[in-house]
Design an enzyme around this catalytic site. Structure first.
Site, PDB file in Angstrom:
ATOM      1  N   ARG A  48       0.857  -1.196   0.000  1.00 44.98           N
ATOM      2  CA  ARG A  48       0.000   0.000   0.000  1.00 44.98           C
ATOM      3  C   ARG A  48       0.886   1.236   0.000  1.00 44.98           C
ATOM      4  NH1 ARG A  48      -2.010   3.672   3.554  1.00 44.98           N
ATOM      5  NH2 ARG A  48      -4.116   4.468   3.168  1.00 44.98           N
ATOM      6  N   SER A 121     -12.975  -3.261   1.521  1.00 46.51           N
ATOM      7  CA  SER A 121     -13.123  -2.601   2.822  1.00 46.51           C
ATOM      8  C   SER A 121     -14.596  -2.375   3.139  1.00 46.51           C
ATOM      9  CB  SER A 121     -12.402  -1.248   2.818  1.00 46.51           C
ATOM     10  OG  SER A 121     -11.010  -1.415   2.716  1.00 46.51           O
ATOM     11  N   LYS A 151      -3.160   5.759   8.828  1.00 42.46           N
ATOM     12  CA  LYS A 151      -3.883   6.204   7.635  1.00 42.46           C
ATOM     13  C   LYS A 151      -4.503   7.574   7.882  1.00 42.46           C
ATOM     14  CE  LYS A 151      -6.381   3.198   5.352  1.00 42.46           C
ATOM     15  NZ  LYS A 151      -7.382   2.142   5.046  1.00 42.46           N
TER      16      LYS A 151
END
Length: 219
Positions: A48, A121, A151
């Site tokens: 990511r 998600s 995040k």
């Protein structure tokens, strides 16, 4: 055939932006941490590369993704890419994970053509109910369970209750929980009904990789 529930057991997510505490070039830092995590027993890895301090050059990102993929293959651990369908298909990743704010899941499924394992998600019970019958989605990523610093775009904390509610609705799809999970809280997450835990900083910043991953597994 990949056993999805086992694959989700200790699911490590990272990019160079998560490894800045090491006094190394960004790509080297990520590869160093990933190699150690694989050696210590993670069951899945998601690349990511996103947010502040992440790489911006597409060629560099693709090159690093290939290096991560090759490391994962050496340990027979599934390699996922976050959000980038084209890159995942191009380098023959094992899977792709997409969020609710990315393109519609039906488009992603059509583009993948069954070539990738697929994670989605989920931040609300409504989203879980709406997507429960999508057989092309192999697992749901539920969260954020606890507050997270990893995040900048993290959603509102959903707590363990969302996992319980999803299970109470009879949704039996494999679930991995994410968001602020530590070795100490992993057990409570599994007891709520998750098949595994997805972590970023708990592994990327641990001072004792082996012990942390053992705790995440054991819990």
């Amino acid at each position: 055939m990949t056993d999805i529930r086992n694959m989700l057991s200790v699911y490590f997510i990272a990019g160079t932006q998560d490894c800045r505490h090491l006094d190394l070039p960004p790509q080297t830092a990520l590869l160093t941490i990933l190699a150690e995590a694989l050696k210590c027993g993670i069951s899945c890895f998601q690349f990511r590369e996103k947010g502040a301090f992440s790489l911006q050059n597409r060629q560099q990102i693709a090159q690093l993704a290939i290096q991560c993929r090759d490391l994962c293959r050496r340990y027979h651990v599934p390699f996922f890419i976050n959000d980038d369908v084209d890159l995942a298909l191009k380098i023959q990743a094992d899977g792709l994970h997409v969020g609710q704010d990315d393109r519609p899941i039906e488009q992603v499924i059509a583009q993948c053509q069954g070539k990738l394992l697929l994670g989605l998600s989920i931040n609300t019970l409504q989203q879980a109910l709406a997507n429960r019958t999508l057989h092309a989605v192999d697992y749901f990523g539920i969260g954020p369970i606890f507050a997270t610093q990893s995040k900048a775009d993290a959603k509102t904390v959903v707590g363990l209750d969302l996992i319980r509610q999803i299970r109470q609705q009879g949704i039996n799809k494999p679930l991995v929980a994410i968001g602020g999970i530590t070795a100490e809280t992993a057990l409570s997450v599994r007891q709520a009904g998750a098949d595994g835990v997805a972590v970023i900083s708990a592994i990327a910043q641990t001072a004792d990789m082996s012990s942390t991953i053992q705790q995440l597994q054991r819990n």
